[in-house]
Design a protein around this motif. Sequence first.
Motif, short mmCIF file in Angstrom:
data_model
loop_
_atom_site.label_atom_id
_atom_site.label_comp_id
_atom_site.label_asym_id
_atom_site.label_seq_id
_atom_site.Cartn_x
_atom_site.Cartn_y
_atom_site.Cartn_z
N LEU A 5 -25.92 12.99 -15.32
CA LEU A 5 -26.99 12.77 -14.36
C LEU A 5 -27.03 11.29 -13.98
CD1 LEU A 5 -29.42 13.82 -12.75
CD2 LEU A 5 -30.83 13.32 -14.77
N LEU A 6 -27.00 11.03 -12.67
CA LEU A 6 -27.11 9.67 -12.13
C LEU A 6 -28.34 9.60 -11.26
CD1 LEU A 6 -26.02 6.78 -11.47
CD2 LEU A 6 -24.72 7.86 -9.60
N ARG A 7 -29.13 8.57 -11.49
CA ARG A 7 -30.28 8.28 -10.63
C ARG A 7 -30.07 6.89 -10.05
NH1 ARG A 7 -33.87 10.55 -15.13
NH2 ARG A 7 -34.32 12.65 -14.37
N ILE A 8 -30.12 6.79 -8.71
CA ILE A 8 -29.98 5.50 -8.04
C ILE A 8 -31.29 5.21 -7.32
CG2 ILE A 8 -28.76 4.14 -6.30
CD1 ILE A 8 -26.33 5.98 -6.78
N GLY A 9 -31.87 4.07 -7.63
CA GLY A 9 -33.10 3.66 -6.98
C GLY A 9 -33.06 2.21 -6.55
N THR A 10 -33.97 1.88 -5.65
CA THR A 10 -34.19 0.51 -5.21
C THR A 10 -35.69 0.27 -5.30
OG1 THR A 10 -34.55 1.00 -2.88
CG2 THR A 10 -32.24 0.68 -3.58
N PRO A 11 -36.15 -0.93 -5.01
CA PRO A 11 -37.60 -1.14 -4.98
C PRO A 11 -38.30 -0.22 -3.97
CG PRO A 11 -36.50 -3.23 -5.16
CD PRO A 11 -35.42 -2.20 -4.93
N LEU A 15 -33.07 6.89 -4.28
CA LEU A 15 -32.11 7.16 -3.20
C LEU A 15 -31.22 8.35 -3.50
CD1 LEU A 15 -30.84 3.58 -2.35
CD2 LEU A 15 -32.63 4.89 -1.23
N PHE A 16 -30.95 8.57 -4.78
CA PHE A 16 -30.03 9.64 -5.16
C PHE A 16 -30.35 10.10 -6.57
CE2 PHE A 16 -26.25 11.05 -7.43
CZ PHE A 16 -25.78 12.05 -6.59
N GLU A 17 -30.24 11.40 -6.78
CA GLU A 17 -30.36 11.97 -8.12
C GLU A 17 -29.49 13.21 -8.15
OE1 GLU A 17 -33.75 13.00 -11.39
OE2 GLU A 17 -34.25 13.40 -9.30
N GLY A 18 -28.53 13.22 -9.06
CA GLY A 18 -27.67 14.39 -9.16
C GLY A 18 -26.57 14.19 -10.18
N GLN A 19 -25.81 15.26 -10.39
CA GLN A 19 -24.69 15.24 -11.31
C GLN A 19 -23.49 14.59 -10.63
OE1 GLN A 19 -24.54 16.38 -14.62
NE2 GLN A 19 -26.76 16.47 -14.38
N VAL A 20 -22.81 13.69 -11.34
CA VAL A 20 -21.64 13.00 -10.82
C VAL A 20 -20.56 12.95 -11.90
CG1 VAL A 20 -23.03 11.59 -9.24
CG2 VAL A 20 -22.39 10.67 -11.46
N SER A 70 -28.35 1.23 -16.57
CA SER A 70 -28.47 1.60 -17.97
C SER A 70 -27.98 3.03 -18.16
CB SER A 70 -29.91 1.48 -18.48
OG SER A 70 -30.73 2.46 -17.88
N VAL A 71 -27.43 3.29 -19.33
CA VAL A 71 -27.06 4.64 -19.75
C VAL A 71 -27.84 4.88 -21.02
CG1 VAL A 71 -25.21 6.18 -20.48
CG2 VAL A 71 -24.74 4.39 -18.78
N MET A 72 -28.60 5.97 -21.03
CA MET A 72 -29.38 6.30 -22.22
C MET A 72 -29.34 7.80 -22.42
SD MET A 72 -31.14 5.11 -24.74
CE MET A 72 -31.65 3.48 -24.33
N ASP A 73 -28.79 8.21 -23.53
CA ASP A 73 -28.71 9.63 -23.89
C ASP A 73 -28.09 10.47 -22.78
OD1 ASP A 73 -29.90 8.99 -26.35
OD2 ASP A 73 -31.91 9.23 -25.51
N GLY A 74 -27.02 9.97 -22.17
CA GLY A 74 -26.28 10.74 -21.19
C GLY A 74 -26.77 10.65 -19.76
N THR A 75 -27.87 9.94 -19.52
CA THR A 75 -28.39 9.76 -18.16
C THR A 75 -28.16 8.32 -17.74
OG1 THR A 75 -30.09 11.46 -18.41
CG2 THR A 75 -30.46 9.82 -16.70
N CYS A 76 -27.62 8.14 -16.55
CA CYS A 76 -27.36 6.81 -16.01
C CYS A 76 -28.41 6.49 -14.96
CB CYS A 76 -25.96 6.76 -15.41
SG CYS A 76 -25.50 5.15 -14.75
N ARG A 77 -29.06 5.36 -15.12
CA ARG A 77 -30.06 4.90 -14.16
C ARG A 77 -29.58 3.58 -13.56
NH1 ARG A 77 -32.53 7.13 -18.49
NH2 ARG A 77 -34.05 8.77 -18.06
#
Length: 132
Positions: A5-11, A15-20, A70-77
Motif C-alpha cells: 500500500l502506497l499513500r502519496i500526499g501533499t499539504p 493524491l494517491f492511495e493504492g497497491q503498487v 516512511s515505511v511502517m509495517d508494510g505501508t509506505c507513506r
Amino acid sequence: MSTFLLRIGTPDGLLFEGQVQRVVCRGMDGDFAILAGHCNFCTALGMGEAHVVMEDGTRRNAACIGGMLSVMDGTCRLLATTWEWQEEIDLERAKAARKRAEELLAEGGLTEREYRIARAKLQRALVRLNIK
C-alpha cells in the motif's frame, strides 16, 4: 510481483492511495526504491524525478520536490512538498519559470539568500521539464 500500500500526499491532501509494485524517489543522498517487504524506514526526500510502478505493471512518472517518506509495517507513506504527475505538469509554465530563474541568475548582484532561492527555482523548473 508482490505489492504494498502506497499513500502519496501533499499539504493540499491525499493524491494517491493504492497497491503498487515499486516506488522510486530521490533521497538526500541519491535515488532509492521501495518494494514490498521493505523494512521499516524513514527518510527525507530530495528534488527530482520519481516514479511508481502500479499494481498492473504500468509506470507513472512524477516530479517530487522534497518531503518525507516512511515505511511502517508494510505501508509506505510519502508526504511531498510538491508532487506532480507527469501528465499534470504545465510545460509552458515550467519553461517560463526556468527562463525567469536563468535571467535572474545572469543579472547577478544577488544576495546569498536571493541566489539560493533563484537556484532552487531553476532546479524545480528543470525537474519538471525533465519529466515532460
